[in-house]
Design a protein around this motif. Structure first.
Motif, PDB file in Angstrom:
ATOM      1  N   MET A   1       0.836  -1.207   0.000  1.00 31.12           N
ATOM      2  CA  MET A   1       0.000   0.000   0.000  1.00 31.12           C
ATOM      3  C   MET A   1       0.866   1.250   0.000  1.00 31.12           C
ATOM      4  O   MET A   1       2.047   1.206   0.314  1.00 31.12           O
ATOM      5  N   GLU A   2       0.214   2.395  -0.281  1.00 31.16           N
ATOM      6  CA  GLU A   2       0.935   3.655  -0.254  1.00 31.16           C
ATOM      7  C   GLU A   2       1.170   4.089   1.187  1.00 31.16           C
ATOM      8  O   GLU A   2       0.704   3.476   2.129  1.00 31.16           O
ATOM      9  N   ASN A   3       1.885   5.187   1.346  1.00 31.53           N
ATOM     10  CA  ASN A   3       2.169   5.779   2.649  1.00 31.53           C
ATOM     11  C   ASN A   3       2.966   4.848   3.555  1.00 31.53           C
ATOM     12  O   ASN A   3       2.902   4.925   4.772  1.00 31.53           O
ATOM     13  N   GLY A   4       3.668   3.885   2.930  1.00 35.50           N
ATOM     14  CA  GLY A   4       4.517   3.021   3.726  1.00 35.50           C
ATOM     15  C   GLY A   4       3.766   1.950   4.472  1.00 35.50           C
ATOM     16  O   GLY A   4       4.335   1.252   5.306  1.00 35.50           O
ATOM     17  N   LEU A   5       2.471   1.782   4.195  1.00 33.20           N
ATOM     18  CA  LEU A   5       1.697   0.764   4.899  1.00 33.20           C
ATOM     19  C   LEU A   5       1.847  -0.566   4.185  1.00 33.20           C
ATOM     20  O   LEU A   5       1.801  -0.645   2.964  1.00 33.20           O
TER      21      LEU A   5
ATOM     22  N   SER B   1       1.052  -4.318   2.743  1.00 26.30           N
ATOM     23  CA  SER B   1      -0.112  -4.866   2.060  1.00 26.30           C
ATOM     24  C   SER B   1      -0.698  -6.025   2.844  1.00 26.30           C
ATOM     25  O   SER B   1       0.004  -6.776   3.503  1.00 26.30           O
ATOM     26  N   THR B   2      -2.018  -6.172   2.754  1.00 23.61           N
ATOM     27  CA  THR B   2      -2.683  -7.311   3.398  1.00 23.61           C
ATOM     28  C   THR B   2      -2.677  -8.535   2.494  1.00 23.61           C
ATOM     29  O   THR B   2      -3.055  -9.622   2.920  1.00 23.61           O
ATOM     30  N   GLY B   3      -2.275  -8.350   1.244  1.00 27.36           N
ATOM     31  CA  GLY B   3      -2.312  -9.454   0.298  1.00 27.36           C
ATOM     32  C   GLY B   3      -3.645  -9.566  -0.425  1.00 27.36           C
ATOM     33  O   GLY B   3      -3.843 -10.444  -1.246  1.00 27.36           O
ATOM     34  N   ASP B   4      -4.585  -8.686  -0.118  1.00 28.60           N
ATOM     35  CA  ASP B   4      -5.914  -8.670  -0.739  1.00 28.60           C
ATOM     36  C   ASP B   4      -6.074  -7.308  -1.397  1.00 28.60           C
ATOM     37  O   ASP B   4      -6.213  -6.282  -0.736  1.00 28.60           O
ATOM     38  N   ILE B   5      -6.030  -7.302  -2.750  1.00 29.91           N
ATOM     39  CA  ILE B   5      -6.023  -6.035  -3.486  1.00 29.91           C
ATOM     40  C   ILE B   5      -7.263  -5.200  -3.176  1.00 29.91           C
ATOM     41  O   ILE B   5      -7.178  -3.990  -2.905  1.00 29.91           O
TER      42      ILE B   5
ATOM     43  N   LEU C   1      -9.191  -5.325  -0.590  1.00 37.03           N
ATOM     44  CA  LEU C   1      -9.143  -4.863   0.800  1.00 37.03           C
ATOM     45  C   LEU C   1      -8.160  -3.709   0.927  1.00 37.03           C
ATOM     46  O   LEU C   1      -8.445  -2.696   1.574  1.00 37.03           O
ATOM     47  N   ASP C   2      -7.006  -3.848   0.289  1.00 37.31           N
ATOM     48  CA  ASP C   2      -6.011  -2.773   0.345  1.00 37.31           C
ATOM     49  C   ASP C   2      -6.565  -1.478  -0.253  1.00 37.31           C
ATOM     50  O   ASP C   2      -6.344  -0.387   0.282  1.00 37.31           O
ATOM     51  N   GLN C   3      -7.317  -1.619  -1.344  1.00 40.19           N
ATOM     52  CA  GLN C   3      -7.889  -0.430  -1.977  1.00 40.19           C
ATOM     53  C   GLN C   3      -8.914   0.240  -1.065  1.00 40.19           C
ATOM     54  O   GLN C   3      -8.965   1.469  -0.964  1.00 40.19           O
ATOM     55  N   ALA C   4      -9.726  -0.586  -0.392  1.00 39.65           N
ATOM     56  CA  ALA C   4     -10.735  -0.046   0.518  1.00 39.65           C
ATOM     57  C   ALA C   4     -10.076   0.690   1.679  1.00 39.65           C
ATOM     58  O   ALA C   4     -10.524   1.772   2.082  1.00 39.65           O
ATOM     59  N   ILE C   5      -8.987   0.121   2.195  1.00 41.60           N
ATOM     60  CA  ILE C   5      -8.265   0.756   3.305  1.00 41.60           C
ATOM     61  C   ILE C   5      -7.634   2.062   2.840  1.00 41.60           C
ATOM     62  O   ILE C   5      -7.686   3.088   3.531  1.00 41.60           O
ATOM     63  N   GLN C   6      -7.032   2.021   1.667  1.00 41.92           N
ATOM     64  CA  GLN C   6      -6.370   3.208   1.123  1.00 41.92           C
ATOM     65  C   GLN C   6      -7.381   4.342   0.922  1.00 41.92           C
ATOM     66  O   GLN C   6      -7.117   5.497   1.276  1.00 41.92           O
ATOM     67  N   GLN C   7      -8.548   4.003   0.376  1.00 41.79           N
ATOM     68  CA  GLN C   7      -9.577   5.021   0.175  1.00 41.79           C
ATOM     69  C   GLN C   7     -10.063   5.564   1.517  1.00 41.79           C
ATOM     70  O   GLN C   7     -10.284   6.760   1.685  1.00 41.79           O
TER      71      GLN C   7
ATOM     72  N   GLU D   1      -9.150  -8.624  11.404  1.00 42.03           N
ATOM     73  CA  GLU D   1      -9.881  -7.466  11.951  1.00 42.03           C
ATOM     74  C   GLU D   1     -10.167  -6.453  10.851  1.00 42.03           C
ATOM     75  O   GLU D   1     -11.254  -5.863  10.800  1.00 42.03           O
ATOM     76  N   LEU D   2      -9.190  -6.264   9.969  1.00 37.55           N
ATOM     77  CA  LEU D   2      -9.401  -5.339   8.851  1.00 37.55           C
ATOM     78  C   LEU D   2     -10.509  -5.832   7.930  1.00 37.55           C
ATOM     79  O   LEU D   2     -11.321  -5.046   7.440  1.00 37.55           O
ATOM     80  N   ARG D   3     -10.544  -7.148   7.700  1.00 36.40           N
ATOM     81  CA  ARG D   3     -11.601  -7.698   6.838  1.00 36.40           C
ATOM     82  C   ARG D   3     -12.972  -7.467   7.450  1.00 36.40           C
ATOM     83  O   ARG D   3     -13.942  -7.203   6.742  1.00 36.40           O
TER      84      ARG D   3
END
Length: 610
Positions: free
Chosen positions: A1-5, A7-11, A13-19, A44-46
């Protein structure tokens, strides 16, 4: 992910978190998401981001916390932006008429969320589009919002509340211009508009600007006064009330109801009820109860019973936390307390409201123009009363959204709608509020109790008299807890394919089935074309079985909780007073339904907690 975070391995999910991190300006929820990402808490993120809360006819209801699955600042803004856009499409005069927003006392420290905060954010969204907003300055009962919509001729209303849900939950309840909760197709229209307006508008976060806007009005004092004036029209025994010595206890279960029920009793010239001190003030922690739901019965009413015993009171009234529902208990001659079921209270209040109407309207309004309503899973006692007394009874789908909208249709036809109820202790005793209303119901119940006292009788004795005159209607309702949607789907599909494809069961443990109505598929074998008359919904499960012995059982899923509910009733003709035999017959029927239809062990269903 951006901002140095990482990745969860789920594109997706990563997009939802990033948004989320791009949109969210609440420091607590944004920090909570960053912390979960940092610690690699993928599960927990899911849970937080797996799916956006579904906007339905009940609006929203979910736990407070970060992510699109929860109630929080960002999802409230996104929801309100969609709702606002949809209203703009439906009402060209939205900027002239405006809307109203109310809230209860719920709060969630970890996420910084609260009903008041969410209500203020919703107001900011509407004000940013030039829409006048009537924002209550303090907590109110839910019925005040539909009352305000109708009274002021507004386009819509929002009530931020999770009613009787656990403390971590909150909700977003929507009313239409007719003063009733929304029904299809508005739910789908609003849901679509939400998806198209996810990015927060710049001004949506500016609550301070909104609170200073000339478009913001506070309807609190005016609506409180007008509400109390309006419910006084349903006070028929004022002189009796003034003399009454009946003692009543009231609990608001840490919700909003205390102040308003006290005022309603005063409006009826009734002696103010004793308040349960430990529960009368709003407290979002609900410290004295496991579940803040008076429908659960004695566990919620323990403190009320203790106070009543100390003060010599014989009746307990209890509101749920947003005061739109009412429970009643009465002390029996043996010293035990009887908590009336919602169906029993429907019989009592419906009978009382009709008696009062008859007294006031003798020779004025034809009884054929009078209507009472109940949901399809509620007792049919009103139907029995209607058949004998000459008024109309109609049943609707489950939920006051259907009864409120039907009541408005009838009112527009210049019919008289006296009463509506659902078995989940919800009562509409006045058409001034086209929704369930625990405040007016409490005052009307108080007057009813005072009247009965002058006749040296009780609610329990009056209920028996009603059943002896119109026929016993005994019910047994409960639920199973199930979090697995696939299990629920398979359970209901099995009933639809019981003896091969597209065959429903013909009996249940020896009880012959004479009728089947499936409001998920639209099947009803009691109709000439096998098509159900009531509206159907493929998004919820609901099947009603009619048995040859006069029993009726409905199984359905809850729209707001992980429950499969069942409602059963056995009706007897007037004069059949062998209550023990009827109860035994109903118990056997329920046991058969649980064993053969629910199969709780096989389906891993958890019974209702005691």
């Amino acid at each position: 992910m951006e901002n140095g975070l990482s990745s969860t391995g789920d594109i997706s999910l990563d997009q939802a978190i990033q948004q989320w991190l791009q949109f969210d300006k609440n420091p607590k929820t944004a920090a909570a998401v960053r912390e979960m990402v940092k610690d690699g808490k993928v599960e927990e993120l899911r849970k937080c981001f797996r799916a956006r809360m579904e906007f339905g006819t009940a609006g929203l209801r979910a736990s407070m916390g970060p992510g699109i699955s929860c109630m929080n600042d960002l999802t409230i803004i996104q929801t309100t932006q969609g709702f606002c856009v949809y209203l703009e499409q439906c009402f060209p005069d939205l900027k002239q008429r405006g809307m109203v927003i109310g809230f209860d006392a719920r709060a969630h420290v970890p996420s910084g969320g609260s009903s008041k905060r969410f209500a203020t954010l919703a107001a900011a969204v509407f004000i940013s589009r030039g829409v006048p907003v009537h924002l209550f300055s303090d907590i109110t009962p839910t019925p005040y919002v539909p009352f305000t919509v109708s009274r002021l001729g507004l386009c819509a209303g929002i009530m931020v509340t999770a009613s009787h849900n656990p403390k971590q939950d909150n909700g977003y309840k929507v009313y239409w211009e007719n003063g009733a909760q929304i029904i299809p197709p508005h739910d789908k229209g609003i849901a679509g508009a939400i998806e198209e307006n996810l990015e927060p508008w710049h001004e949506s976060w500016h609550t301070e600007d909104a609170l200073q806007s000339p478009l913001l009005k506070d309807p609190y004092n005016d609506m409180h006064s007008k509400y109390m004036q309006t419910i006084q029209k349903h006070c028929f025994h004022r002189e009796l009330n003034k003399r009454s010595e009946v003692k009543v206890v009231h609990t608001s279960v840490h919700g909003v109801g205390h102040k308003f029920v006290q005022a309603a009793f005063e409006a009826f010239d009734l002696r103010r009820p004793y308040a349960v001190e430990e529960q009368k003030d709003p407290d979002p922690e609900f410290p004295t109860v496991k579940y803040p739901n008076p429908e659960e019965g004695e566990g919620v009413l323990t403190l009320s019973f203790a106070l009543a015993d100390r003060e010599g009171a014989t009746v307990v009234l209890a509101n749920d936390p947003d005061a739109d529902r009412l429970a009643i208990a009465e002390k029996q001659q043996n010293g035990q307390w009887k908590v009336f079921s919602g169906n029993e209270l429907g019989a009592l209040l419906g009978w009382w409201v009709f008696q009062c109407w008859k007294q006031q309207n003798a020779g004025k309004t034809p009884v054929k123009d009078v209507y009472m309503l109940a949901s399809t899973v509620s007792s049919k006692i009103l139907r029995a009363i209607a058949l004998k007394e000459g008024f109309h009874f109609e049943e609707t789908l489950t939920g006051f959204k259907w009864m409120g909208n039907r009541a408005k249709d009838l009112l527009d036809q210049e019919k008289t709608v006296l009463f509506a109820f659902e078995e989940a202790i919800g009562y509409m005793c006045s058409p001034a509020v086209l929704d369930k209303d625990g405040v007016s119901a409490a005052a009307i119940a108080g007057e009813f109790v005072s009247y009965l006292a002058t006749k040296n009788t009780s609610l329990s004795a009056q209920l028996k008299a009603i059943y002896e005159e119109y026929g016993y209607h005994i019910t047994k309702n409960s639920y199973f807890i199930c979090h697995e949607q696939e299990t629920i789907r398979q359970l209901f599909e099995r009933l639809r394919n019981y003896n091969g494809e597209e065959t429903y069961p013909k009996d249940c443990g020896g009880f012959a089935i004479s009728g089947i109505r499936d409001l998920t598929t639209g099947y009803d074998n009691n109709q000439p074309d096998n098509k159900a008359v009531l509206p159907t919904s493929k998004s919820s499960q609901m099947i009603t079985f009619t048995f040859a012995n006069g029993g009726v059982a409905t199984m359905r899923t809850s729209g707001t909780e992980p429950k499969i509910k069942y409602y059963t009733e056995l009706c007897a003709a007037p004069g059949n007073s062998d209550l023990n035999q009827l109860q035994a017959e109903l118990d056997k029927l329920v046991d058969a339904i649980v064993e053969h239809f629910f199969q709780p062990k096989k389906n891993n269903l958890k019974p209702r907690p005691e």
